[in-house]
Design a protein around this motif. Structure first.
Motif, PDB file in Angstrom:
ATOM      1  N   VAL A   1      -1.468  16.051  -2.181  1.00 52.56           N
ATOM      2  CA  VAL A   1      -1.596  17.192  -1.271  1.00 52.56           C
ATOM      3  C   VAL A   1      -0.611  18.282  -1.672  1.00 52.56           C
ATOM      4  O   VAL A   1      -0.952  19.478  -1.688  1.00 52.56           O
ATOM      5  CB  VAL A   1      -1.364  16.747   0.188  1.00 52.56           C
ATOM      6  CG1 VAL A   1      -1.387  17.967   1.116  1.00 52.56           C
ATOM      7  CG2 VAL A   1      -2.425  15.746   0.622  1.00 52.56           C
ATOM      8  N   LEU A   2       0.613  17.904  -2.021  1.00 53.48           N
ATOM      9  CA  LEU A   2       1.594  18.899  -2.471  1.00 53.48           C
ATOM     10  C   LEU A   2       1.120  19.606  -3.743  1.00 53.48           C
ATOM     11  O   LEU A   2       1.303  20.825  -3.899  1.00 53.48           O
ATOM     12  CB  LEU A   2       2.933  18.213  -2.738  1.00 53.48           C
ATOM     13  CG  LEU A   2       3.727  17.775  -1.506  1.00 53.48           C
ATOM     14  CD1 LEU A   2       4.972  17.012  -1.924  1.00 53.48           C
ATOM     15  CD2 LEU A   2       4.123  18.992  -0.672  1.00 53.48           C
ATOM     16  N   ARG A   3       0.490  18.866  -4.619  1.00 55.99           N
ATOM     17  CA  ARG A   3      -0.028  19.462  -5.840  1.00 55.99           C
ATOM     18  C   ARG A   3      -1.104  20.504  -5.491  1.00 55.99           C
ATOM     19  O   ARG A   3      -1.171  21.574  -6.098  1.00 55.99           O
ATOM     20  CB  ARG A   3      -0.598  18.366  -6.738  1.00 55.99           C
ATOM     21  CG  ARG A   3      -1.063  18.890  -8.082  1.00 55.99           C
ATOM     22  CD  ARG A   3      -0.950  17.895  -9.204  1.00 55.99           C
ATOM     23  NE  ARG A   3      -1.326  16.526  -8.877  1.00 55.99           N
ATOM     24  CZ  ARG A   3      -0.984  15.478  -9.633  1.00 55.99           C
ATOM     25  NH1 ARG A   3      -0.283  15.652 -10.732  1.00 55.99           N
ATOM     26  NH2 ARG A   3      -1.351  14.261  -9.297  1.00 55.99           N
ATOM     27  N   ALA A   4      -1.979  20.173  -4.495  1.00 56.29           N
ATOM     28  CA  ALA A   4      -3.030  21.114  -4.093  1.00 56.29           C
ATOM     29  C   ALA A   4      -2.440  22.345  -3.414  1.00 56.29           C
ATOM     30  O   ALA A   4      -2.910  23.474  -3.618  1.00 56.29           O
ATOM     31  CB  ALA A   4      -4.023  20.407  -3.162  1.00 56.29           C
ATOM     32  N   VAL A   5      -1.391  22.154  -2.576  1.00 51.51           N
ATOM     33  CA  VAL A   5      -0.727  23.298  -1.935  1.00 51.51           C
ATOM     34  C   VAL A   5      -0.140  24.217  -2.997  1.00 51.51           C
ATOM     35  O   VAL A   5      -0.231  25.455  -2.906  1.00 51.51           O
ATOM     36  CB  VAL A   5       0.369  22.799  -0.969  1.00 51.51           C
ATOM     37  CG1 VAL A   5       1.221  23.976  -0.477  1.00 51.51           C
ATOM     38  CG2 VAL A   5      -0.249  22.076   0.208  1.00 51.51           C
ATOM     39  N   SER A   6       0.453  23.642  -4.012  1.00 55.00           N
ATOM     40  CA  SER A   6       1.025  24.449  -5.096  1.00 55.00           C
ATOM     41  C   SER A   6      -0.053  25.259  -5.800  1.00 55.00           C
ATOM     42  O   SER A   6       0.122  26.462  -6.078  1.00 55.00           O
ATOM     43  CB  SER A   6       1.746  23.549  -6.100  1.00 55.00           C
ATOM     44  OG  SER A   6       2.799  22.861  -5.493  1.00 55.00           O
ATOM     45  N   ALA A   7      -1.192  24.609  -6.071  1.00 51.07           N
ATOM     46  CA  ALA A   7      -2.284  25.298  -6.772  1.00 51.07           C
ATOM     47  C   ALA A   7      -2.843  26.437  -5.939  1.00 51.07           C
ATOM     48  O   ALA A   7      -3.081  27.540  -6.441  1.00 51.07           O
ATOM     49  CB  ALA A   7      -3.377  24.296  -7.120  1.00 51.07           C
TER      50      ALA A   7
ATOM     51  N   ASP B   1       0.807  -1.223   0.000  1.00 52.79           N
ATOM     52  CA  ASP B   1       0.000   0.000   0.000  1.00 52.79           C
ATOM     53  C   ASP B   1       0.840   1.272   0.000  1.00 52.79           C
ATOM     54  O   ASP B   1       0.281   2.376  -0.075  1.00 52.79           O
ATOM     55  CB  ASP B   1      -0.921   0.018   1.236  1.00 52.79           C
ATOM     56  CG  ASP B   1      -1.842  -1.182   1.285  1.00 52.79           C
ATOM     57  OD1 ASP B   1      -2.308  -1.596   0.208  1.00 52.79           O
ATOM     58  OD2 ASP B   1      -2.093  -1.697   2.397  1.00 52.79           O
ATOM     59  N   LEU B   2       2.138   1.129   0.124  1.00 50.98           N
ATOM     60  CA  LEU B   2       2.983   2.307   0.328  1.00 50.98           C
ATOM     61  C   LEU B   2       2.934   3.256  -0.862  1.00 50.98           C
ATOM     62  O   LEU B   2       2.862   4.477  -0.697  1.00 50.98           O
ATOM     63  CB  LEU B   2       4.420   1.868   0.610  1.00 50.98           C
ATOM     64  CG  LEU B   2       5.421   2.994   0.865  1.00 50.98           C
ATOM     65  CD1 LEU B   2       4.973   3.857   2.038  1.00 50.98           C
ATOM     66  CD2 LEU B   2       6.819   2.427   1.109  1.00 50.98           C
ATOM     67  N   ARG B   3       2.973   2.733  -2.082  1.00 52.72           N
ATOM     68  CA  ARG B   3       2.981   3.602  -3.258  1.00 52.72           C
ATOM     69  C   ARG B   3       1.717   4.465  -3.310  1.00 52.72           C
ATOM     70  O   ARG B   3       1.784   5.661  -3.624  1.00 52.72           O
ATOM     71  CB  ARG B   3       3.099   2.772  -4.534  1.00 52.72           C
ATOM     72  CG  ARG B   3       3.149   3.620  -5.809  1.00 52.72           C
ATOM     73  CD  ARG B   3       3.344   2.774  -7.046  1.00 52.72           C
ATOM     74  NE  ARG B   3       4.629   2.077  -7.008  1.00 52.72           N
ATOM     75  CZ  ARG B   3       5.021   1.214  -7.945  1.00 52.72           C
ATOM     76  NH1 ARG B   3       4.244   0.942  -8.975  1.00 52.72           N
ATOM     77  NH2 ARG B   3       6.212   0.632  -7.855  1.00 52.72           N
ATOM     78  N   ALA B   4       0.572   3.871  -2.988  1.00 49.54           N
ATOM     79  CA  ALA B   4      -0.683   4.628  -3.005  1.00 49.54           C
ATOM     80  C   ALA B   4      -0.669   5.727  -1.949  1.00 49.54           C
ATOM     81  O   ALA B   4      -1.167   6.838  -2.185  1.00 49.54           O
ATOM     82  CB  ALA B   4      -1.863   3.686  -2.783  1.00 49.54           C
ATOM     83  N   GLU B   5      -0.083   5.438  -0.777  1.00 48.60           N
ATOM     84  CA  GLU B   5      -0.015   6.459   0.270  1.00 48.60           C
ATOM     85  C   GLU B   5       0.939   7.587  -0.124  1.00 48.60           C
ATOM     86  O   GLU B   5       0.671   8.773   0.152  1.00 48.60           O
ATOM     87  CB  GLU B   5       0.415   5.821   1.596  1.00 48.60           C
ATOM     88  CG  GLU B   5      -0.554   4.783   2.144  1.00 48.60           C
ATOM     89  CD  GLU B   5      -1.923   5.365   2.443  1.00 48.60           C
ATOM     90  OE1 GLU B   5      -2.049   6.605   2.567  1.00 48.60           O
ATOM     91  OE2 GLU B   5      -2.892   4.574   2.538  1.00 48.60           O
ATOM     92  N   LEU B   6       2.049   7.240  -0.769  1.00 47.29           N
ATOM     93  CA  LEU B   6       2.964   8.284  -1.244  1.00 47.29           C
ATOM     94  C   LEU B   6       2.304   9.133  -2.329  1.00 47.29           C
ATOM     95  O   LEU B   6       2.537  10.354  -2.412  1.00 47.29           O
ATOM     96  CB  LEU B   6       4.242   7.641  -1.781  1.00 47.29           C
ATOM     97  CG  LEU B   6       5.116   6.919  -0.746  1.00 47.29           C
ATOM     98  CD1 LEU B   6       6.279   6.212  -1.424  1.00 47.29           C
ATOM     99  CD2 LEU B   6       5.623   7.903   0.303  1.00 47.29           C
ATOM    100  N   ALA B   7       1.444   8.510  -3.134  1.00 51.51           N
ATOM    101  CA  ALA B   7       0.701   9.276  -4.147  1.00 51.51           C
ATOM    102  C   ALA B   7      -0.239  10.269  -3.488  1.00 51.51           C
ATOM    103  O   ALA B   7      -0.433  11.390  -3.997  1.00 51.51           O
ATOM    104  CB  ALA B   7      -0.081   8.314  -5.039  1.00 51.51           C
ATOM    105  N   ASP B   8      -0.828   9.889  -2.343  1.00 52.29           N
ATOM    106  CA  ASP B   8      -1.692  10.826  -1.614  1.00 52.29           C
ATOM    107  C   ASP B   8      -0.892  12.031  -1.127  1.00 52.29           C
ATOM    108  O   ASP B   8      -1.371  13.176  -1.166  1.00 52.29           O
ATOM    109  CB  ASP B   8      -2.347  10.114  -0.426  1.00 52.29           C
ATOM    110  CG  ASP B   8      -3.411   9.126  -0.857  1.00 52.29           C
ATOM    111  OD1 ASP B   8      -3.920   9.261  -1.987  1.00 52.29           O
ATOM    112  OD2 ASP B   8      -3.749   8.224  -0.060  1.00 52.29           O
TER     113      ASP B   8
END
Length: 575
Positions: A456-462, A445-452
């Protein structure tokens, strides 16, 4: 020993003490043998006919199984029928042979009308041997023919359905919530005995359980009779039905109710065995759903009614107690399905305005009959909560498509929208939440959690007005200039050099965690990195001088909890 306490201020009062013995003579329902009683293949006898095909639409008690038929090859009880005009002395030997060959033992015989017709109080048996079943059929057939000369009647015979547990299930096609009431042993026991309750949200398969203390179960005896048996205290609070079976009952009951297009109550045998020892759950009977409103219990002077003779004392007791209620605990198995007894109860309590306290299920026959006769019924074993999934409060940022997904699962929910100017604060909290989830994740499950985290970083940037591509480019530039975080270096202290000291760094040391640091009698310093090492749900106690309270700090999956805990003190006990 079980004690009930009441607290007033710093004083605790013992209001009840129940001493429990070891119950060396009680039974453990989990250790009872379940005899195989289910077969997938039926064949006709000389007189008895297999209850299949057109017969299931002809006879009322067979039609019930036809209505519950789930449309695939699930096992069911072995039912046979014989019209009463064929039950004559000349057919005695053939009938005995059929009972012996097709059903062998523990034979239950009931009387059925044609489908769509109703005649009350038709004769039925408990468990009989083949010879006793023949004698009973011949004896009752003659009487039925004389009392109902213009009616088509039949005897329906089957082998006793042995099961680990029994259940009544309430399902409604218009709601995703299914309610299961379960008990060990025979289903008639749930009419007057305490039972377990489960609520299942079908789309999410979430189960909420309400386990009860079940002191007695109704079991078949070696001589074919039914008898209450006490349950050992050590297992009386165990669940009577496993979660996988509860989910199976809920999903199948909801499918049946949806096919019937109406809310219904369905009776189940749970944990039946076939000839190969394979376990299955068998739907056996259903009725249209009736109201199961739980009324006010209040404080009543209660008297136990075990049989009809106990009803004669109610008038006298009502004169002595203004708030009188009866508790129904039939002392005879014959009274469990006896409508005449329930009618006698109704005739006695209604004029006196005395409510009936029922320990059994609101889905079963006794509750329905008592309320139909106008009795005020208080379901003592019923749970005190609404028939809805327990409300869960979140207050956290979720992905844009989550509310729509919840709606598809038929869950009630409320959603608020954060203005753009306040969104950054929620995103910071979401970032911490997602990083903690990545820390707890297993490798698959780690890859999916890192994608989350990245989302969030993408939303902070926006929100900040920066393109994520520019942020990544700036991260690469800084990495080239001062490195990344690959080597795990932690800066401990900094200071300006003196004439006697060197500007070169001190020898590096290894650290493996971050701790909360006490910085004064009434102050602590909690570094951000502490959140990265704290275990979810494990409290850390912060002590303060001169006060009788501590503070517990606990990291949860989506928050940090602070709890004030009073130091333990010796309380006074008043007897």
């Amino acid at each position: 020993m079980n004690c009930e306490w009441v607290r007033r201020g710093d004083t605790f009062f013992v209001v009840q003490i129940d001493v429990e013995d070891d119950d060396i003579y009680g039974i453990n329902p989990l250790q009872l043998d379940v005899e195989p009683s289910i077969t997938a293949h039926l064949q006709d006898g000389e007189i008895l006919r297999a209850g299949l095909g057109p017969s299931r639409k002809q006879w009322d008690k067979l039609r019930v199984l036809d209505e519950l038929d789930e449309g695939h090859t699930r096992p069911s009880g072995s039912l046979f029928y014989v019209p009463i005009e064929q039950v004559i002395v000349e057919n005695r030997e053939a009938l005995r042979t059929d009972f012996q060959r097709l059903l062998e033992k523990n034979i239950v015989v009931r009387t059925s009308t044609e489908a769509g017709k109703k005649i009350t109080n038709l004769p039925k048996t408990d468990c009989l041997s083949p010879d006793a079943a023949v004698d009973w059929c011949l004896e009752n057939a003659e009487g039925l023919r004389s009392r109902h000369p213009n009616e088509q009647l039949a005897f329906i015979a089957h082998r006793y359905i042995a099961s680990r547990s029994s259940a009544w299930v309430r399902a409604d096609p218009d709601t995703p919530i299914v309610e299961v009431h379960g008990i060990w042993g025979l289903p008639d026991g749930i009419q007057f005995c305490p039972f377990d309750i489960w609520e299942i949200h079908i789309p999410t398969e979430e189960i909420t359980e309400y386990t009860n203390y079940k002191s007695n179960v109704l079991l078949l005896q070696p001589n074919g009779t039914w008898r209450y048996q006490r349950v050992r205290n050590e297992v009386a609070r165990f669940q009577s039905i496993g979660k996988s079976d509860v989910l199976d009952l809920a999903k199948r009951s909801h499918a049946i109710a949806s096919r019937m297009k109406q809310a219904c109550h369905i009776m189940w045998f749970v944990g039946c065995l076939d000839e190969e020892g394979i376990s299955s759950n068998i739907p056996w009977y259903w009725t249209k759903a009736h109201s199961t409103e739980n009324l006010d219990r209040g404080n009543y002077q209660m008297t136990i009614v075990k049989n009809s003779s106990d009803l004669s004392y109610l008038g006298e007791m009502k004169g002595r107690y203004q708030r009188l209620a009866i508790v129904l605990k039939p002392d005879s198995v014959d009274l469990l399905r006896n409508n005449d007894f329930l009618e006698a109860v109704a005739r006695s309590v209604k004029p006196l305005d005395v409510p009936v306290i029922l320990e059994g299920s609101t889905l079963a026959h006794a509750f329905y009959q008592l309320t139909k006769h106008g009795c005020t019924v208080i379901a003592d074993a019923e749970k005190d909560h609404s028939r809805a999934r327990r409300q869960m409060n979140f207050g956290k940022l979720v992905r844009d498509g989550i509310p729509e997904k919840i709606a598809r699962q038929q869950e009630q929910h409320s959603v608020a929208t954060v203005p753009r100017g306040a969104r950054l604060g929620y995103l910071i909290g979401k970032f911490i939440e997602e990083v903690l989830e990545a820390r707890e994740a297993d490798k698959p499950d780690l890859r999916a959690e890192l994608a989350d985290i990245f989302e969030v970083l993408r939303a902070v940037s926006a929100v900040s007005g920066e393109a994520i591509e520019d942020v990544i480019a700036e991260a690469d530039r800084k990495r080239a200039k001062v490195g990344g975080f690959d080597e795990g270096k932690v800066l401990i202290t900094t200071s300006l050099p003196t004439a006697q000291s060197s500007a070169h760094p001190k020898a590096s040391r290894v650290i493996t965690g971050a701790q909360i640091e006490r910085v004064g009698p009434a102050a602590y310093r909690v570094p951000f990195s502490y959140l990265g090492f704290a275990e979810i749900g494990q409290a850390k106690v912060l002590k303060f001088e001169g006060v009788d309270h501590d503070i517990q700090i606990t990291l949860q999956r989506d928050c940090v909890e602070l709890t004030m805990v009073r130091h333990p003190v010796q309380l006074r006990l008043q007897v």
